[in-house]
Motif scaffolding. Structure first.
Motif, mmCIF file in Angstrom:
data_model
loop_
_atom_site.group_PDB
_atom_site.id
_atom_site.type_symbol
_atom_site.label_atom_id
_atom_site.label_comp_id
_atom_site.label_asym_id
_atom_site.label_seq_id
_atom_site.Cartn_x
_atom_site.Cartn_y
_atom_site.Cartn_z
ATOM 1 N N VAL A 83 21.956 -94.062 -19.216
ATOM 2 C CA VAL A 83 21.517 -92.429 -19.009
ATOM 3 C C VAL A 83 21.450 -91.762 -20.486
ATOM 4 N N ASN A 84 22.138 -92.066 -21.455
ATOM 5 C CA ASN A 84 22.216 -91.479 -22.874
ATOM 6 C C ASN A 84 20.842 -91.452 -23.415
ATOM 7 N N LEU A 85 20.407 -93.077 -23.413
ATOM 8 C CA LEU A 85 18.907 -93.304 -23.979
ATOM 9 C C LEU A 85 17.801 -92.304 -23.093
ATOM 10 N N ILE A 86 17.795 -92.499 -21.943
ATOM 11 C CA ILE A 86 16.735 -91.684 -21.077
ATOM 12 C C ILE A 86 16.806 -90.479 -21.298
ATOM 13 N N LYS A 87 18.151 -89.745 -21.215
ATOM 14 C CA LYS A 87 18.235 -88.280 -21.604
ATOM 15 C C LYS A 87 17.709 -88.027 -22.816
ATOM 16 N N ASN A 88 17.987 -88.790 -23.983
ATOM 17 C CA ASN A 88 17.306 -88.240 -25.263
ATOM 18 C C ASN A 88 15.799 -88.445 -25.112
ATOM 19 N N ALA A 89 15.374 -89.599 -24.550
ATOM 20 C CA ALA A 89 13.777 -89.561 -24.345
ATOM 21 C C ALA A 89 13.264 -88.229 -23.629
ATOM 22 N N MET A 90 14.031 -87.701 -22.783
ATOM 23 C CA MET A 90 13.555 -86.800 -21.943
ATOM 24 C C MET A 90 13.408 -85.502 -22.943
ATOM 25 N N GLN A 91 14.530 -85.307 -23.620
ATOM 26 C CA GLN A 91 14.838 -84.168 -24.399
ATOM 27 C C GLN A 91 13.633 -84.231 -25.601
ATOM 28 N N ALA A 92 13.171 -85.592 -25.765
ATOM 29 C CA ALA A 92 12.414 -85.683 -27.057
ATOM 30 C C ALA A 92 10.630 -85.412 -26.689
ATOM 31 N N ASP A 152 23.032 -108.192 -12.547
ATOM 32 C CA ASP A 152 21.425 -107.915 -12.739
ATOM 33 C C ASP A 152 21.261 -106.341 -13.612
ATOM 34 N N VAL A 153 20.648 -106.440 -14.622
ATOM 35 C CA VAL A 153 20.470 -105.331 -15.517
ATOM 36 C C VAL A 153 19.329 -104.678 -14.911
ATOM 37 N N ASN A 154 18.329 -105.379 -14.027
ATOM 38 C CA ASN A 154 17.460 -104.774 -13.421
ATOM 39 C C ASN A 154 17.918 -103.692 -12.554
ATOM 40 N N ASP A 155 18.906 -104.390 -11.622
ATOM 41 C CA ASP A 155 19.569 -103.192 -10.552
ATOM 42 C C ASP A 155 19.965 -102.030 -11.333
ATOM 43 N N VAL A 156 20.811 -102.297 -12.384
ATOM 44 C CA VAL A 156 21.519 -101.199 -13.153
ATOM 45 C C VAL A 156 20.362 -100.201 -13.431
ATOM 46 N N LEU A 157 19.364 -100.716 -13.856
ATOM 47 C CA LEU A 157 18.042 -99.876 -14.328
ATOM 48 C C LEU A 157 17.519 -99.262 -13.055
ATOM 49 N N GLU A 158 17.262 -99.768 -12.060
ATOM 50 C CA GLU A 158 17.015 -99.198 -10.760
ATOM 51 C C GLU A 158 17.911 -97.825 -10.460
ATOM 52 N N GLN A 159 19.231 -98.352 -10.471
ATOM 53 C CA GLN A 159 19.867 -96.936 -9.905
ATOM 54 C C GLN A 159 19.835 -96.018 -11.023
ATOM 55 N N THR A 160 19.936 -96.496 -12.303
ATOM 56 C CA THR A 160 19.666 -95.086 -13.139
ATOM 57 C C THR A 160 18.582 -94.429 -13.177
ATOM 58 N N LEU A 161 17.609 -94.865 -12.773
ATOM 59 C CA LEU A 161 16.023 -94.233 -12.916
ATOM 60 C C LEU A 161 16.111 -93.366 -11.563
ATOM 61 N N GLU A 162 16.970 -93.927 -10.368
ATOM 62 C CA GLU A 162 17.119 -93.242 -9.052
ATOM 63 C C GLU A 162 17.745 -91.721 -9.324
ATOM 64 N N LEU A 163 19.013 -92.071 -10.161
ATOM 65 C CA LEU A 163 19.830 -90.983 -10.524
ATOM 66 C C LEU A 163 19.113 -90.023 -11.228
ATOM 67 N N MET A 164 18.270 -90.195 -12.147
ATOM 68 C CA MET A 164 17.415 -89.348 -12.973
ATOM 69 C C MET A 164 16.221 -88.739 -12.523
ATOM 70 N N ARG A 165 15.698 -89.506 -11.525
ATOM 71 C CA ARG A 165 14.240 -89.135 -11.067
ATOM 72 C C ARG A 165 13.998 -87.678 -10.844
ATOM 73 N N PRO A 166 14.838 -86.951 -10.339
ATOM 74 C CA PRO A 166 14.491 -85.377 -10.138
ATOM 75 C C PRO A 166 14.503 -84.805 -11.215
ATOM 76 N N GLU A 167 15.363 -84.941 -12.473
ATOM 77 C CA GLU A 167 14.971 -84.692 -13.696
ATOM 78 C C GLU A 167 13.709 -85.010 -14.323
ATOM 79 N N LEU A 168 13.277 -86.253 -14.267
ATOM 80 C CA LEU A 168 12.075 -86.839 -14.759
ATOM 81 C C LEU A 168 10.842 -86.109 -14.320
ATOM 82 N N GLU A 169 10.997 -85.905 -12.899
ATOM 83 C CA GLU A 169 9.821 -85.493 -12.146
ATOM 84 C C GLU A 169 9.702 -84.070 -12.444
ATOM 85 N N ASP A 170 10.801 -83.118 -12.534
ATOM 86 C CA ASP A 170 10.969 -81.764 -12.640
ATOM 87 C C ASP A 170 10.028 -81.578 -14.192
ATOM 88 N N ARG A 171 10.229 -82.674 -15.069
ATOM 89 C CA ARG A 171 9.634 -82.330 -16.635
ATOM 90 C C ARG A 171 8.226 -82.937 -16.536
#
Ligand code: ADP
Ligand code: MG
Length: 416
Positions: free
Chosen positions: A310-319, A264-283
């Protein structure tokens, strides 16, 4: 060309003085026909054919000789062939004949007109009635492509050897890097202890968190401990960056075939967002979650797809430096799943957008330019598709499509 025909002509020539004018007419007609046939035949050949006499003067040339080696259509007959092809080694050809060597001789020449080409020249002597050659047939064959292929093969071998070497070096760097990381942590701990056991009245604030900035104290008040912690922060930042470079580099040059399973791609997305949430919130970035309700099943390697996200979201955050929205969308399609990662960041200008998937292309001061190349390769390895839409100041949207069923065999090479 039948043997019969030429034997008819030979016979006729043998008793030519006894032939009546009608028969001579027939023979000449036949000869003209035969010549026409040969001319058509020679003009149909892609290789250049040039016949020269024993002095190297041109007696005949076909159409390909004009196209391939640039013989002019007029004013060639009777002229020395080397006038038109200066790189041809006529001496070598004559030498071959003079030494009584039978068969053909070959040489490779380089010409620059009508364009740069490598030409293989095969020369064969035509036997005359008397001793020695009556002339030479020169066959010109375009060897440019095959030569280029040989060079490319050599070049790719060289690149592969270098890649292998670079990979082992990068791999070796990993260990000392890890040791450095650990020792920096140990030093930090010791520095922290120093601060705690230090003067209770001093207002030292240790900032050893990643990404934290040094305190706004003026330099006169800065204590050694503070300085130490600053240096440590810089050192840790650099170690982290080195680690990223080495990791991305290794991933880039050592593609791993995906271990595909229906997940399930949705599950992978869920985990990825979880992983990156601190950084997303920080910004201070807002995440708009538009995943489809149903499970989004596709044939994926979950680790690799997580890497993509992760790579796509990182780029998005940096932009998105000053707040913004990150939108994640999934949809069930006929034969697979589509995933959209969209940001409201700086966008990509028209002239750079086609370069973003290329290795080492980066517009960032501390970028590696490998993130999107890895993304591209992983999606390809899944038999999926990816494309990007963006414009300056318009934000960026990456579309991914992943198949639900196996799409035939996939070959993953370092070259793709
Ligand atoms: P890096 O992030 O190390 O620069 P990438 O391969 O991840 O390397 O990205 C390559 C380049 O593509 C970036 O330097 C940037 O110019 C552009 N890019 C990628 N994603 C985005 C995005 N979401 N918004 C704006 N530019 C982007
Ligand atoms: Mg990146």
């Amino acid at each position: 060309m039948g043997k019969k025909k030429s034997s008819f002509i030979e016979k006729a020539l043998g008793r030519i003085d006894r032939l009546d004018s009608e028969s001579i007419h027939a023979v000449v007609g036949r000869l003209a026909q035969e010549r026409q046939f040969l001319e058509t035949l020679f003009d149909a050949i892609h290789d250049g054919v040039v016949v020269v006499d024993q002095f190297g003067n041109v007696l005949y040339f076909n159409r390909a000789a004009t196209d391939l080696i640039g013989l002019p259509e007029e004013g060639v007959l009777g002229e020395a062939v080397t006038r038109f092809i200066p790189s041809l080694d006529w001496e070598a050809i004559i030498d071959h004949e003079n030494r009584g060597l039978s068969g053909s001789s070959t040489q490779e020449i380089e010409i620059s007109y009508p364009r740069e080409r490598y030409i293989e020249v095969v020369s064969t002597a035509i036997d005359g009635d008397q001793e020695g050659a009556a002339g030479v047939v020169l066959l010109f064959h375009d060897a440019t492509e095959s030569r280029k292929e040989t060079y490319e093969a050599i070049e790719s071998e060289r690149v592969q050897a270098l890649t292998l070497l670079a990979a082992s070096v990068a791999h070796e760097i990993g260990n000392p890097l890890h040791a450095l990381h650990i020792h920096l942590q140990l030093i930090e701990r010791e520095v922290a202890k120093l601060t705690q056991s230090g003067d209770a009245n001093s207002e030292i604030v240790l900032e050893i968190e990643d990404g934290a900035h040094p305190g706004e104290t003026n330099s006169a008040e800065r204590t050694s401990v503070q300085k130490l912690s600053d240096y440590l922060r810089v050192a840790r930042g650099e170690v982290k960056r080195l680690d990223l470079i080495v990791r991305e580099f290794l991933q880039a040059i050592r593609p791993v075939p995906p271990k595909l399973a229906l997940e399930d791609v949705n599950d992978v997305l869920e985990q990825t967002l979880e992983l990156m949430r601190p950084e997303l919130e920080d910004r201070g970035l807002e995440v708009i979650d538009e995943r489809c309700d149903k499970p989004a099943k596709a044939l994926i390697d979950t680790d690799q797809i997580q890497q993509v996200l992760v790579n796509l979201i990182k780029n998005a955050m940096q932009a998105m430096t000053r707040g913004g929205q990150l939108t994640i969308r999934t949809n069930e399609e006929d034969e697979g799943i589509s995933v959209v990662v969209e940001d409201t960041g700086t966008g990509i200008s028209q002239d750079t957008i086609e370069k973003v998937f290329k290795p080492y292309f980066t517009t960032k001061k501390k970028g590696t330019g490998l993130g999107l190349m890895i993304v591209h390769r992983i999606i390809n390895g899944h038999g999926g598709r990816i494309h990007v839409e963006s414009g300056k100041q318009r934000g960026t949207r990456f579309y991914i499509w992943l198949p639900r069923e196996e799409l035939g065999p996939r070959l993953l090479t370092t070259a793709d």
